[in-house]
Design a protein around this motif. Structure first.
Motif, PDB file in Angstrom:
ATOM      1  N   ASN A 286      32.104  -2.887  17.176  1.00 32.90           N
ATOM      2  CA  ASN A 286      32.948  -3.337  18.277  1.00 32.90           C
ATOM      3  C   ASN A 286      33.958  -2.243  18.601  1.00 32.90           C
ATOM      4  O   ASN A 286      35.085  -2.255  18.100  1.00 32.90           O
TER       5      ASN A 286
ATOM      6  N   THR B 161      36.756   0.249  20.354  1.00 34.85           N
ATOM      7  CA  THR B 161      37.990   0.001  21.103  1.00 34.85           C
ATOM      8  C   THR B 161      38.143   1.035  22.214  1.00 34.85           C
ATOM      9  O   THR B 161      37.698   2.175  22.092  1.00 34.85           O
TER      10      THR B 161
ATOM     11  N   ASN C  49      40.411  -4.769  17.546  1.00 41.07           N
ATOM     12  CA  ASN C  49      39.712  -5.348  18.687  1.00 41.07           C
ATOM     13  C   ASN C  49      40.515  -6.443  19.371  1.00 41.07           C
ATOM     14  O   ASN C  49      40.485  -6.576  20.600  1.00 41.07           O
TER      15      ASN C  49
ATOM     16  N   ASP D 150      43.164  -4.778  21.315  1.00 41.37           N
ATOM     17  CA  ASP D 150      42.553  -4.149  22.485  1.00 41.37           C
ATOM     18  C   ASP D 150      42.230  -5.161  23.575  1.00 41.37           C
ATOM     19  O   ASP D 150      42.051  -4.800  24.733  1.00 41.37           O
ATOM     20  N   SER D 151      42.159  -6.431  23.219  1.00 41.26           N
ATOM     21  CA  SER D 151      41.835  -7.472  24.196  1.00 41.26           C
ATOM     22  C   SER D 151      43.055  -7.978  24.953  1.00 41.26           C
ATOM     23  O   SER D 151      42.915  -8.667  25.963  1.00 41.26           O
TER      24      SER D 151
ATOM     25  N   TYR E 103      39.415 -13.442  17.090  1.00 45.23           N
ATOM     26  CA  TYR E 103      38.175 -12.657  17.088  1.00 45.23           C
ATOM     27  C   TYR E 103      36.965 -13.573  17.221  1.00 45.23           C
ATOM     28  O   TYR E 103      36.013 -13.262  17.946  1.00 45.23           O
TER      29      TYR E 103
ATOM     30  N   TYR F 229      34.690 -12.599  20.256  1.00 45.98           N
ATOM     31  CA  TYR F 229      33.528 -11.780  19.922  1.00 45.98           C
ATOM     32  C   TYR F 229      32.665 -12.430  18.835  1.00 45.98           C
ATOM     33  O   TYR F 229      32.410 -11.824  17.801  1.00 45.98           O
TER      34      TYR F 229
ATOM     35  N   THR G  76      39.322  -7.315  28.296  1.00 46.78           N
ATOM     36  CA  THR G  76      38.134  -7.818  27.602  1.00 46.78           C
ATOM     37  C   THR G  76      36.865  -7.536  28.390  1.00 46.78           C
ATOM     38  O   THR G  76      35.808  -7.275  27.807  1.00 46.78           O
TER      39      THR G  76
ATOM     40  N   ARG H 154      36.043  -3.974  27.770  1.00 51.11           N
ATOM     41  CA  ARG H 154      35.509  -3.829  26.404  1.00 51.11           C
ATOM     42  C   ARG H 154      34.059  -4.300  26.341  1.00 51.11           C
ATOM     43  O   ARG H 154      33.211  -3.669  25.704  1.00 51.11           O
TER      44      ARG H 154
ATOM     45  N   ARG I  81      31.020  -1.927  25.279  1.00 50.53           N
ATOM     46  CA  ARG I  81      30.261  -2.250  24.068  1.00 50.53           C
ATOM     47  C   ARG I  81      28.774  -2.345  24.366  1.00 50.53           C
ATOM     48  O   ARG I  81      27.926  -1.895  23.585  1.00 50.53           O
TER      49      ARG I  81
END
Length: 257
Positions: free
Chosen positions: A8, A10, A111, A114-115, A161, A165, A242, A245, A249
Protein backbone atom coordinates in the motif's frame (compact mmCIF):
# COMPACT_ATOMS: atom_id res chain seq x y z
CA UNK A 1 2.13 -13.36 13.72
CA UNK A 2 3.63 -9.93 13.14
CA UNK A 3 2.76 -7.52 10.30
CA UNK A 4 5.98 -6.24 8.76
CA UNK A 5 4.79 -4.37 5.65
CA UNK A 6 1.91 -3.92 3.22
CA UNK A 7 1.42 -3.46 -0.51
CA UNK A 8 0.00 0.00 0.00
CA UNK A 9 2.29 2.82 -1.23
CA UNK A 10 1.99 6.37 0.05
CA UNK A 11 1.86 9.52 -2.06
CA UNK A 12 2.92 11.91 0.69
CA UNK A 13 5.59 11.51 3.33
CA UNK A 14 3.82 10.46 6.57
CA UNK A 15 5.47 13.15 8.66
CA UNK A 16 3.14 12.89 11.65
CA UNK A 17 3.46 9.11 11.82
CA UNK A 18 7.25 9.50 11.90
CA UNK A 19 7.05 12.27 14.50
CA UNK A 20 4.73 10.21 16.68
CA UNK A 21 7.10 7.25 16.51
CA UNK A 22 9.98 9.59 17.32
CA UNK A 23 8.15 11.09 20.30
CA UNK A 24 7.35 7.66 21.67
CA UNK A 25 10.99 6.60 21.29
CA UNK A 26 12.34 9.76 22.93
CA UNK A 27 9.97 9.44 25.90
CA UNK A 28 10.94 5.80 26.31
CA UNK A 29 14.68 6.45 26.21
CA UNK A 30 15.07 9.77 28.01
CA UNK A 31 12.03 9.90 30.32
CA UNK A 32 11.53 6.24 31.15
CA UNK A 33 15.19 5.25 31.06
CA UNK A 34 14.60 2.70 28.28
CA UNK A 35 13.35 0.28 30.91
CA UNK A 36 16.82 0.03 32.46
CA UNK A 37 16.09 2.17 35.51
CA UNK A 38 13.35 0.66 37.66
CA UNK A 39 12.80 3.84 39.67
CA UNK A 40 12.49 6.03 36.57
CA UNK A 41 10.09 3.54 35.02
CA UNK A 42 7.97 3.40 38.15
CA UNK A 43 7.92 7.17 38.53
CA UNK A 44 6.85 7.71 34.91
CA UNK A 45 4.09 5.12 35.09
CA UNK A 46 2.81 6.27 38.49
CA UNK A 47 2.90 10.00 37.78
CA UNK A 48 1.92 10.11 34.12
CA UNK A 49 0.06 6.85 33.53
CA UNK A 50 -3.74 6.90 33.53
CA UNK A 51 -5.39 5.51 36.67
CA UNK A 52 -9.16 5.09 36.16
CA UNK A 53 -9.89 5.28 39.86
CA UNK A 54 -8.05 8.60 40.16
CA UNK A 55 -10.03 10.14 37.31
CA UNK A 56 -13.36 8.99 38.71
CA UNK A 57 -12.46 9.45 42.38
CA UNK A 58 -13.59 5.88 43.07
CA UNK A 59 -10.18 4.46 44.05
CA UNK A 60 -9.33 4.78 47.73
CA UNK A 61 -6.95 7.68 48.35
CA UNK A 62 -3.51 6.42 49.45
CA UNK A 63 -4.07 2.88 48.17
CA UNK A 64 -0.69 1.38 47.18
CA UNK A 65 -0.46 -0.65 43.96
CA UNK A 66 2.73 -2.77 43.64
CA UNK A 67 4.42 -2.36 40.24
CA UNK A 68 7.80 -3.91 40.95
CA UNK A 69 10.11 -5.17 43.66
CA UNK A 70 9.88 -2.67 46.50
CA UNK A 71 7.97 -0.22 44.29
CA UNK A 72 4.34 0.84 44.36
CA UNK A 73 2.06 3.50 42.94
CA UNK A 74 -0.12 5.31 45.45
CA UNK A 75 -3.56 6.61 44.51
CA UNK A 76 -3.63 10.40 44.75
CA UNK A 77 -5.83 13.35 43.79
CA UNK A 78 -3.22 15.47 42.01
CA UNK A 79 -4.54 17.99 39.46
CA UNK A 80 -2.15 16.59 36.84
CA UNK A 81 -4.26 13.42 36.69
CA UNK A 82 -6.66 15.04 34.22
CA UNK A 83 -3.86 15.06 31.63
CA UNK A 84 -2.98 11.40 31.98
CA UNK A 85 -5.36 10.12 29.25
CA UNK A 86 -3.04 11.97 26.84
CA UNK A 87 0.34 11.58 28.55
CA UNK A 88 -0.19 7.84 29.01
CA UNK A 89 -0.33 7.44 25.20
CA UNK A 90 3.42 8.13 25.01
CA UNK A 91 4.50 5.82 27.84
CA UNK A 92 5.16 2.08 27.75
CA UNK A 93 5.76 -0.72 30.20
CA UNK A 94 8.57 -2.64 28.51
CA UNK A 95 10.53 -3.29 25.34
CA UNK A 96 8.00 -5.79 23.99
CA UNK A 97 5.20 -3.31 24.62
CA UNK A 98 6.81 -0.40 22.81
CA UNK A 99 8.21 -2.43 19.91
CA UNK A 100 4.85 -4.10 19.26
CA UNK A 101 3.00 -0.79 19.25
CA UNK A 102 5.56 0.94 17.05
CA UNK A 103 5.52 -1.94 14.56
CA UNK A 104 1.76 -1.68 14.07
CA UNK A 105 1.92 2.12 13.79
CA UNK A 106 4.79 1.86 11.30
CA UNK A 107 2.94 -0.59 9.03
CA UNK A 108 -0.55 0.93 9.14
CA UNK A 109 -0.16 4.56 10.23
CA UNK A 110 1.44 5.94 7.09
CA UNK A 111 -1.48 4.90 4.87
CA UNK A 112 -4.11 6.25 7.24
CA UNK A 113 -2.27 9.57 7.52
CA UNK A 114 -1.98 9.63 3.73
CA UNK A 115 -5.76 9.27 3.47
CA UNK A 116 -6.57 12.37 5.51
CA UNK A 117 -3.54 14.65 5.68
CA UNK A 118 -1.21 15.50 8.53
CA UNK A 119 -3.30 17.85 10.66
CA UNK A 120 -6.38 15.67 10.52
CA UNK A 121 -4.28 12.63 11.39
CA UNK A 122 -3.00 14.22 14.60
CA UNK A 123 -6.54 15.05 15.73
CA UNK A 124 -7.80 11.62 14.66
CA UNK A 125 -4.99 9.80 16.48
CA UNK A 126 -5.46 11.70 19.75
CA UNK A 127 -9.25 11.42 19.59
CA UNK A 128 -9.08 7.65 19.12
CA UNK A 129 -6.69 7.48 22.05
CA UNK A 130 -9.08 9.44 24.25
CA UNK A 131 -12.03 7.23 23.26
CA UNK A 132 -9.88 4.20 24.05
CA UNK A 133 -9.04 5.66 27.47
CA UNK A 134 -12.73 6.31 28.09
CA UNK A 135 -13.59 2.70 27.23
CA UNK A 136 -10.97 1.47 29.67
CA UNK A 137 -12.29 3.72 32.45
CA UNK A 138 -15.86 2.69 31.72
CA UNK A 139 -15.05 -1.00 32.18
CA UNK A 140 -13.04 -0.49 35.38
CA UNK A 141 -13.95 2.91 36.86
CA UNK A 142 -12.55 2.14 40.31
CA UNK A 143 -9.34 0.47 39.16
CA UNK A 144 -6.23 1.81 40.95
CA UNK A 145 -3.89 0.26 38.36
CA UNK A 146 -2.03 2.71 36.09
CA UNK A 147 -2.39 2.21 32.35
CA UNK A 148 0.20 3.21 29.77
CA UNK A 149 0.71 2.67 26.06
CA UNK A 150 -0.11 3.98 22.61
CA UNK A 151 -2.12 0.88 21.72
CA UNK A 152 -5.53 2.55 22.17
CA UNK A 153 -4.73 5.29 19.65
CA UNK A 154 -3.01 2.82 17.33
CA UNK A 155 -6.08 0.58 17.52
CA UNK A 156 -7.99 3.52 16.04
CA UNK A 157 -5.53 3.53 13.15
CA UNK A 158 -6.18 -0.18 12.64
CA UNK A 159 -9.94 0.37 12.58
CA UNK A 160 -9.53 3.14 10.00
CA UNK A 161 -7.29 0.94 7.85
CA UNK A 162 -9.87 -1.84 7.88
CA UNK A 163 -12.54 0.51 6.54
CA UNK A 164 -10.32 2.15 3.94
CA UNK A 165 -8.17 -0.70 2.66
CA UNK A 166 -9.68 -4.07 3.63
CA UNK A 167 -8.34 -5.95 0.59
CA UNK A 168 -4.80 -4.58 0.50
CA UNK A 169 -2.23 -7.33 1.07
CA UNK A 170 -0.35 -7.30 4.36
CA UNK A 171 2.88 -9.25 4.79
CA UNK A 172 3.05 -11.25 8.02
CA UNK A 173 6.05 -12.77 9.72
CA UNK A 174 5.00 -16.10 11.20
CA UNK A 175 7.24 -18.37 13.31
CA UNK A 176 6.63 -22.03 12.49
CA UNK A 177 8.63 -24.39 14.68
CA UNK A 178 12.20 -22.99 14.44
CA UNK A 179 11.76 -21.14 11.16
CA UNK A 180 10.30 -17.78 10.16
CA UNK A 181 7.94 -17.55 7.21
CA UNK A 182 6.45 -14.54 5.43
CA UNK A 183 2.94 -14.82 4.04
CA UNK A 184 0.72 -12.25 2.35
CA UNK A 185 -2.97 -11.99 3.30
CA UNK A 186 -5.72 -9.36 2.89
CA UNK A 187 -5.71 -6.68 5.57
CA UNK A 188 -9.23 -7.61 6.68
CA UNK A 189 -7.99 -11.07 7.72
CA UNK A 190 -5.28 -9.60 9.93
CA UNK A 191 -7.37 -6.84 11.45
CA UNK A 192 -10.57 -8.77 12.08
CA UNK A 193 -8.55 -11.62 13.62
CA UNK A 194 -6.81 -9.09 15.88
CA UNK A 195 -10.11 -7.45 16.86
CA UNK A 196 -11.85 -10.75 17.62
CA UNK A 197 -8.88 -11.76 19.76
CA UNK A 198 -9.23 -8.54 21.76
CA UNK A 199 -12.95 -9.14 22.31
CA UNK A 200 -12.41 -12.74 23.41
CA UNK A 201 -9.68 -11.60 25.80
CA UNK A 202 -11.72 -8.70 27.12
CA UNK A 203 -15.05 -10.41 27.78
CA UNK A 204 -13.95 -11.90 31.13
CA UNK A 205 -12.99 -8.38 32.24
CA UNK A 206 -16.67 -7.50 32.26
CA UNK A 207 -16.98 -9.76 35.29
CA UNK A 208 -17.39 -7.14 38.01
CA UNK A 209 -16.18 -9.57 40.67
CA UNK A 210 -12.74 -9.65 39.05
CA UNK A 211 -12.27 -6.79 36.61
CA UNK A 212 -8.50 -7.28 36.31
CA UNK A 213 -8.69 -10.83 34.86
CA UNK A 214 -7.31 -9.78 31.47
CA UNK A 215 -3.78 -9.92 32.87
CA UNK A 216 -3.15 -6.19 33.05
CA UNK A 217 -3.67 -5.56 29.33
CA UNK A 218 -6.18 -2.79 28.61
CA UNK A 219 -8.03 -4.78 25.94
CA UNK A 220 -11.17 -2.66 26.17
CA UNK A 221 -9.04 0.36 25.33
CA UNK A 222 -7.99 -1.55 22.21
CA UNK A 223 -11.60 -2.35 21.40
CA UNK A 224 -12.80 1.19 22.04
CA UNK A 225 -10.00 2.70 19.97
CA UNK A 226 -10.58 0.29 17.08
CA UNK A 227 -14.31 1.00 16.95
CA UNK A 228 -13.67 4.74 17.20
CA UNK A 229 -11.26 4.59 14.28
CA UNK A 230 -13.66 2.58 12.13
CA UNK A 231 -16.52 4.99 12.87
CA UNK A 232 -14.60 8.26 12.65
CA UNK A 233 -12.52 7.60 9.55
CA UNK A 234 -15.21 8.75 7.12
CA UNK A 235 -15.38 12.08 8.96
CA UNK A 236 -11.62 12.58 8.76
CA UNK A 237 -10.93 11.03 5.36
CA UNK A 238 -9.95 13.37 2.53
CA UNK A 239 -11.71 11.75 -0.43
CA UNK A 240 -9.43 13.39 -2.94
CA UNK A 241 -6.41 11.87 -1.20
CA UNK A 242 -7.92 8.38 -1.00
CA UNK A 243 -8.94 8.46 -4.64
CA UNK A 244 -5.42 9.46 -5.63
CA UNK A 245 -4.03 6.67 -3.49
CA UNK A 246 -6.38 4.07 -4.98
CA UNK A 247 -5.45 5.06 -8.53
CA UNK A 248 -1.74 5.01 -7.77
CA UNK A 249 -1.93 1.67 -5.95
CA UNK A 250 -3.70 0.03 -8.89
CA UNK A 251 -1.01 1.28 -11.23
CA UNK A 252 1.70 -0.25 -9.07
CA UNK A 253 -0.21 -3.47 -8.29
CA UNK A 254 -2.64 -4.07 -11.18
CA UNK A 255 -3.21 -7.68 -10.11
CA UNK A 256 -4.28 -6.76 -6.58
CA UNK A 257 -7.78 -5.54 -5.66
Amino acid sequence: MFPISDDNPTLRTPVMTYLTLGAIALVWIFFQGAGLNAVAMAASVCNWGMVPGELTGLARLGLPVPIGEGLACVVDREAINVLTPVTSMFLHGGWGHILGNCLFLWVFGNNVEDSMGRRRFVVFYLLCGLVAAGAHVLVGPSSPVPTVGASGAISGVLGAYLVLYPRVRVNLLIPIFFFLHIISVPAWVVLIYWFVLQVITGLPQLNQLNPEVSGGVAVWAHIGGFVAGAVLIKLFENRRFTQQRTTWRHRLHPDHP
